[in-house]
Write a protein that holds these residues in place. Structure first.
Motif, mmCIF file in Angstrom:
data_model
loop_
_atom_site.group_PDB
_atom_site.id
_atom_site.type_symbol
_atom_site.label_atom_id
_atom_site.label_comp_id
_atom_site.label_asym_id
_atom_site.label_seq_id
_atom_site.Cartn_x
_atom_site.Cartn_y
_atom_site.Cartn_z
ATOM 1 N N GLY A 130 0.858 -1.179 0.000
ATOM 2 C CA GLY A 130 0.000 0.000 0.000
ATOM 3 C C GLY A 130 0.897 1.233 0.000
ATOM 4 N N ASP A 182 -2.651 -0.209 -3.678
ATOM 5 C CA ASP A 182 -3.703 0.609 -3.056
ATOM 6 C C ASP A 182 -3.004 1.759 -2.357
ATOM 7 O OD1 ASP A 182 -3.086 -1.986 -1.364
ATOM 8 O OD2 ASP A 182 -3.422 -0.362 0.057
ATOM 9 N N TYR A 216 -1.977 4.337 8.629
ATOM 10 C CA TYR A 216 -1.309 4.798 7.395
ATOM 11 C C TYR A 216 -0.601 6.137 7.665
ATOM 12 C CZ TYR A 216 -3.592 1.349 4.265
ATOM 13 O OH TYR A 216 -3.994 0.207 3.625
ATOM 14 N N GLU A 225 -4.402 -1.409 6.949
ATOM 15 C CA GLU A 225 -4.238 -0.415 7.998
ATOM 16 C C GLU A 225 -5.463 0.484 8.165
ATOM 17 O OE1 GLU A 225 -1.855 -1.326 5.787
ATOM 18 O OE2 GLU A 225 -0.825 -2.398 7.401
#
Ligand code: HPA
Length: 272
Positions: free
Chosen positions: A115, A235, A198, A193
């Motif tokens: 991510g 992502d 994040y 997360e």
């Protein structure tokens, strides 16, 4: 039976099926398994046939060892890895790295999906990992040290080979592929997360976050190997744009980025 004895048995079994000399090790992560199709295969061994090898449990991670050649180099690839979140002990997570080393692998290429937490990143970008932060609740080297594998307190000043970083950048440039670069934070998962997590990861210096690679790099450095690692950003965990994410979406984004990743790795292989 000691760890070294197990590694030796696994090695002897594999050497009964392949004839290798210092192959380059490659770990194919989420959605990047298709890269295996680029390899001119000489032998394939299912993990379930390899003594002492852990077995893969996650969808999209079918486990096999592939030996062959790519870009004129001998390649020993593992399709499917073992994640801490599956319940494996850290020693099992890194077992394949130790086996690769026993088979003469000195140079290792790791790939994964992650991510992005760097706000300039986009889904589908490839990030060259230039450093990592270990946020796993453990470390594969905890416990009595096996001095035949490596030192008690391994140096981690160059977790990812500077030479390989330079060569990966040159490879991406020669293929006209945009290559991001940054720090990978390794977490246990299996949850993705929260927005606050994040944000925290960005504050502590991460550019991307994922659930693998860090234990493998630690074990590889313990053994004195040179490591290069590439990550597909599947992502984004960027403030204001933290969207819902699923394993399927991660796999889809990784599959779409696969041709770029393959092109970089192929060009890199021909340069080393
Ligand atoms: N977080 C952790 N691991 C991941 C992610 C993420 O957003 N995407 C792919 N692997």
């Amino acid at each position: 039976m000691t760890l070294s004895d197990r590694i030796q048995q696994t090695r002897d079994f594999i050497l009964g099926k392949i004839d290798c000399e210092n192959p380059i090790g490659v770990i194919l992560g989420t959605g990047l398994g298709g890269f295996a199709e680029e390899i001119k295969i000489q032998a394939e061994i299912s993990y379930s046939d390899i003594p002492h090898f852990p077995q893969s449990t996650v969808e999209g991670h079918d486990g096999k060892l592939i030996f062959g050649s790519l870009s004129g180099k001998q390649v020993l690839a593992l399709k499917g890895r073992f994640h801490y979140y599956e319940g494996y002990d850290m020693k099992d997570v890194v077992y394949p790295i130790r086996v690769m080393h026993s088979l003469g692998v000195k140079n290792l290429i790791l790939s994964n999906a992650s991510g992005g937490v760097n706000p300039s990143f986009k889904v589908g970008d490839i990030m060259l990992i230039n450093d990592h932060i270990n946020l796993f609740p453990s470390n594969p080297l905890i416990g009595p040290n096996d001095d035949s594998l490596g030192p008690r307190f391994p140096d981690m000043s160059e977790p990812y080979s500077k030479l390989f970083i330079q060569k990966m950048k040159a490879a991406a440039e020669s293929e006209s592929i945009l290559l991001r670069e940054g720090v990978y934070a390794g977490v246990s998962g299996p949850c993705f997360e929260t927005p606050a997590e994040y944000k925290y990861l960005r504050i502590i210096g991460a550019d991307a976050v994922g659930m693998s690679t860090v234990p493998e790099t630690i074990a590889a450095k313990h053994l004195g190997m040179n490591v290069a690692a590439l990550s597909v950003i599947t992502d984004l965990g960027i403030e204001g744009i933290v969207e819902q994410v699923s394993h399927e979406e991660v796999q889809k984004a990784a599959n779409e980025a696969e041709p770029k990743m393959s092109a970089i790795v192929k060009s890199f292989l021909s340069s080393i």
